[in-house]
Design an enzyme around this catalytic site. Structure first.
Site, PDB file in Angstrom:
ATOM      1  N   SER A 137       0.815  -1.210   0.000  1.00 54.47           N
ATOM      2  CA  SER A 137       0.000   0.000   0.000  1.00 54.47           C
ATOM      3  C   SER A 137       0.850   1.262   0.000  1.00 54.47           C
ATOM      4  O   SER A 137       0.362   2.332  -0.305  1.00 54.47           O
ATOM      5  CB  SER A 137      -0.909  -0.009   1.230  1.00 54.47           C
ATOM      6  OG  SER A 137      -0.141  -0.077   2.394  1.00 54.47           O
ATOM      7  N   LYS A 176       0.273   8.615   6.226  1.00 54.40           N
ATOM      8  CA  LYS A 176       0.116   9.445   5.036  1.00 54.40           C
ATOM      9  C   LYS A 176       1.188  10.526   4.976  1.00 54.40           C
ATOM     10  O   LYS A 176       1.760  10.905   5.990  1.00 54.40           O
ATOM     11  CB  LYS A 176      -1.266  10.139   5.068  1.00 54.40           C
ATOM     12  CG  LYS A 176      -2.461   9.197   4.982  1.00 54.40           C
ATOM     13  CD  LYS A 176      -2.835   8.953   3.549  1.00 54.40           C
ATOM     14  CE  LYS A 176      -3.787   7.771   3.385  1.00 54.40           C
ATOM     15  NZ  LYS A 176      -4.853   7.692   4.386  1.00 54.40           N
TER      16      LYS A 176
END
Lengths: 218, 218
Positions: A137, A176
């Site tokens: 990811s 993030k």
DNA sequence: AATATATTCGCACTAATGTTCTGAAAACTA
DNA sequence: TAGTTTTCAGAACATTAGTGCGAATATATT
């Protein structure tokens, strides 16, 4: 540094091995037996030579009062240096919430696996932990399956840094890229397949930041 | 583990400090003086208790025959573990030849910068060195500018592994993914912009393989 | 309180261990 | 080769350092 005789080399090696095995230095008679030397005085004599040559320290009238000098220790390659172990808290997978150090239990991480890191990089190791990455990811951040992400607890990060952030309104935690844009904060996933999202700045809480990535290919 | 009395804590700390300072363990009388204890037998008594509790090892009839047990050592937080330093030989940039340990001068890398790595991962550190990556030539291998590539000397690698290889006919050295296909060997660059190439297998010499990647984001 | 258990004291004793001395053997030097 | 320096042998010696033990205190148990 002066060249050593065979006997002196033998003695020095013996001392090293002895300390390695026992955690305390050998007596003169230990050395005598271990190196098959005929007399204690010969051992003593050569210990004095070794001391003169700077290979070891000797404290007179102290039994087993020997220690290897730093020169000798560092002559053994490779050099040994301290590291700090940080807890490996768990794994992080795409989008899924991932483990964080609980409340104040920070000091009690005895159960968790540990990962060694160079002390020079992470200091005392306080507030630092590691996560193992599962899945790809974060492939766009050059982080792939199996990598170890080293994180440091932090309440703020610079723009563009990768951080673990919690969206208060969702109560979700993700990894993030962080961009503060005044009243709003933009979070970019590490994977370009996914959309960046913006949130009200006070809805975003920075938990920790990524300080390093370790990938072992074996 | 059993709880220690104040006196035992004191003694244990004293032993630690003493060893730290002298590199050899204290005698019973050293402890007696250092901890203001009235009798050698009291020291001896408490050393036996400490041994029972597993905090230290004691070898009877050996002067200064003390050593701290591992439990105690690892009770100090943060945990300190050995690492080894490997030489940082230089930088590697796109396509350009990169430094290799010269001939037999392997042991003489005194001049070069050193990088600490966990001993558990790289063993003794023999034949291991690091290179700093310049540019994004290996971006497809998830290796970017500034990363540290840890390499181990090896004469063969498994298919798909990334390795430093020398093309004998060109006398060039590059970092490529290695695929043996019988009589020929295919080398795939880490960057998909570049072409894979195949060579006669005996024209390709494996110098070392990539065992880890370290990226520090700070 | 009475009893049991753990710890402390001092001191003498013995074993472990470093030191010294004399002379000889070996390794160097001129 | 003769002379000089370094290293070795062996043993006696001196100090350091661990041990043992009975009695005195302290701490815990019932």
């Amino acid at each position: 540094m002066k060249k050593l005789s065979d006997k002196q080399e033998t003695i020095l090696s013996f001392i090293e091995e002895f300390i390695d095995e026992h955690d305390y230095p050998p007596s003169i008679r230990d050395i005598q037996n271990g190196c098959a030397i005929s007399s204690t005085s010969v051992v003593s004599y050569n210990l004095d030579r070794l001391k003169e040559s700077g290979y070891l320290n000797r404290h007179s009238e102290v039994s087993r009062g020997l220690s290897l000098s730093n020169q000798r220790e560092s002559a053994l390659s490779p050099v040994s240096i301290d590291t700090v172990a940080v807890p490996l808290l768990g794994t992080i997978a795409a989008g899924s919430p991932f483990p964080m150090p609980e409340n104040d239990t920070w000091s009690d991480l005895s159960g968790s696996e540990l990962v060694d890191l160079p002390q020079a990089i992470i200091g005392t190791g306080d507030g630092i932990y590691a996560l193992k990455v599962r899945g790809d990811s974060m492939i766009d951040a050059l982080i792939s399956d199996g990598d170890l992400v080293i994180m440091e607890q932090a309440s703020s990060v610079r723009n563009g840094q990768m951080a673990a952030v919690r969206i208060k309104s969702d109560n979700t935690t993700t990894l993030k890229h962080f961009y503060s844009e005044g009243p709003r904060t933009r979070l970019e996933p590490a994977n370009s397949q996914m959309q960046a999202m913006t949130f009200k700045s006070d809805d975003v809480e920075v938990l920790s930041r990524v300080i390093a990535v370790w990938r072992y290919l074996g």
